[in-house]
Motif scaffolding. Structure first.
Motif, PDB file in Angstrom:
ATOM      1  N   GLU A  79       0.865  -1.180   0.000  1.00 14.76           N
ATOM      2  CA  GLU A  79       0.000   0.000   0.000  1.00 14.76           C
ATOM      3  C   GLU A  79       0.901   1.229   0.000  1.00 14.76           C
ATOM      4  O   GLU A  79       1.704   1.412   0.922  1.00 14.76           O
ATOM      5  CB  GLU A  79      -0.897   0.022   1.244  1.00 14.76           C
ATOM      6  CG  GLU A  79      -1.922  -1.094   1.250  1.00 14.76           C
ATOM      7  CD  GLU A  79      -2.769  -1.094   2.507  1.00 14.76           C
ATOM      8  OE1 GLU A  79      -3.146  -2.185   2.967  1.00 14.76           O
ATOM      9  OE2 GLU A  79      -3.046  -0.004   3.032  1.00 14.76           O
ATOM     10  N   PRO A  80       0.818   2.071  -1.034  1.00 10.44           N
ATOM     11  CA  PRO A  80       1.695   3.243  -1.099  1.00 10.44           C
ATOM     12  C   PRO A  80       1.247   4.320  -0.119  1.00 10.44           C
ATOM     13  O   PRO A  80       0.182   4.211   0.480  1.00 10.44           O
ATOM     14  CB  PRO A  80       1.529   3.715  -2.545  1.00 10.44           C
ATOM     15  CG  PRO A  80       0.144   3.269  -2.924  1.00 10.44           C
ATOM     16  CD  PRO A  80      -0.091   1.976  -2.192  1.00 10.44           C
ATOM     17  N   VAL A  81       2.050   5.342   0.014  1.00 11.19           N
ATOM     18  CA  VAL A  81       1.663   6.507   0.807  1.00 11.19           C
ATOM     19  C   VAL A  81       0.419   7.119   0.148  1.00 11.19           C
ATOM     20  O   VAL A  81       0.351   7.234  -1.088  1.00 11.19           O
ATOM     21  CB  VAL A  81       2.802   7.552   0.853  1.00 11.19           C
ATOM     22  CG1 VAL A  81       2.345   8.826   1.538  1.00 11.19           C
ATOM     23  CG2 VAL A  81       4.027   6.973   1.550  1.00 11.19           C
ATOM     24  N   SER A  82      -0.561   7.469   0.964  1.00  7.90           N
ATOM     25  CA  SER A  82      -1.799   8.025   0.445  1.00  7.90           C
ATOM     26  C   SER A  82      -1.528   9.268  -0.413  1.00  7.90           C
ATOM     27  O   SER A  82      -0.789  10.171   0.005  1.00  7.90           O
ATOM     28  CB  SER A  82      -2.707   8.399   1.627  1.00  7.90           C
ATOM     29  OG  SER A  82      -3.896   8.995   1.164  1.00  7.90           O
ATOM     30  N   GLY A  83      -2.079   9.276  -1.629  1.00  6.57           N
ATOM     31  CA  GLY A  83      -1.905  10.427  -2.508  1.00  6.57           C
ATOM     32  C   GLY A  83      -0.732  10.327  -3.462  1.00  6.57           C
ATOM     33  O   GLY A  83      -0.598  11.141  -4.378  1.00  6.57           O
ATOM     34  N   HIS A  84       0.127   9.322  -3.249  1.00 10.04           N
ATOM     35  CA  HIS A  84       1.256   9.156  -4.165  1.00 10.04           C
ATOM     36  C   HIS A  84       0.787   8.549  -5.484  1.00 10.04           C
ATOM     37  O   HIS A  84      -0.101   7.692  -5.513  1.00 10.04           O
ATOM     38  CB  HIS A  84       2.324   8.258  -3.532  1.00 10.04           C
ATOM     39  CG  HIS A  84       3.210   9.016  -2.596  1.00 10.04           C
ATOM     40  ND1 HIS A  84       4.360   8.475  -2.065  1.00 10.04           N
ATOM     41  CD2 HIS A  84       3.119  10.277  -2.089  1.00 10.04           C
ATOM     42  CE1 HIS A  84       4.951   9.370  -1.288  1.00 10.04           C
ATOM     43  NE2 HIS A  84       4.204  10.469  -1.288  1.00 10.04           N
TER      44      HIS A  84
END
Lengths: 113, 109
Positions: free
Chosen positions: A24-29
């Motif tokens: 799960e990537p950093v939110s918004g990336h």
């Protein structure tokens, strides 16, 4: 804020199995990367997504490795079938966009017997 | 050959001393990032550089795109600075990083 998360942290597989690693990537990336790290080869890029579109599919890794990004907040890396030489640490990273800082997850340590 | 070459490959320092790590590029790097991988394996971003210099506490980094190299200076080394330092270059707007092989740094008390 949550950074990049990866599961599982450790995986042991028998030769020939199918395994799925999650990120799960950093939110918004918008950009997401999968890397493999070994002592001999160092950090090797496996796949690269930009806004969910596959930009790089890993060249030599294509035949048994498949990365997918079905939505902007989740990616998987499937290895099928596994081989002992796949034993490595698999790292996921994300960034806001090109020419921006990359943030890495803690990695998944894979051992294939 | 290696597109991003780091030197030295390993280094042992006494606590309190200074050192410099170097990266040479054989690609037209437009930005450079430095990372520290701690003994547990976590990769932490230290610097993101366009041509120029940046400083953060005891760390200072420079990137010269014309001469194709970057340096990372560590001042007053501490035990917690131990780990493997990686530099990585981005080539124009390709979006992906090309990593060096790393410099393994050991700090001794």
């Amino acid at each position: 804020d949550a950074g990049v998360t990866q599961t599982p942290r450790h995986e042991v597989a028998e030769k020939g199995q199918t395994i799925i690693l999650k990120c799960e990537p950093v939110s918004g990336h918008n950009d997401l990367f999968w890397y493999r790290q070994t002592k001999i080869q160092g950090l090797e890029l496996l796949s690269y997504f930009r806004s969910k579109s596959l930009m790089e599919d890993g060249g030599a890794f294509k035949d048994r490795f498949k990365a997918e990004m079905l939505n902007s907040s989740f990616s998987t890396l499937k290895i099928q079938p596994t081989e002992p030489k796949d034993s490595a640490v698999y790292l996921c990273a994300s960034t806001l966009g090109s020419q921006d800082t990359q943030y890495f997850g803690p990695g998944t340590r894979l051992l294939v017997l | 050959g290696d597109k991003v070459k780091q030197s030295p490959s390993a280094l042992s320092l006494q606590e309190g001393t200074n050192s410099a790590l170097r990266c040479n590029f054989s690609i037209a790097a437009t930005t450079v990032q430095w990372f520290l991988q701690n003994p547990r394996g976590s990769l932490m971003n230290l610097f993101y550089l366009v041509p120029g210099t940046k400083e953060n506490g005891r760390l200072k980094s420079a990137f010269d795109s014309k001469e194709s190299y970057s340096t990372l200076h560590i001042r007053d080394a501490q035990l917690e600075d131990s780990g493997t330092y990686f530099c990585a270059a981005e080539n124009y707007n390709q979006g992906k990083l090309i990593f060096g092989q790393g410099t393994k740094l050991s700090i001794k008390p």
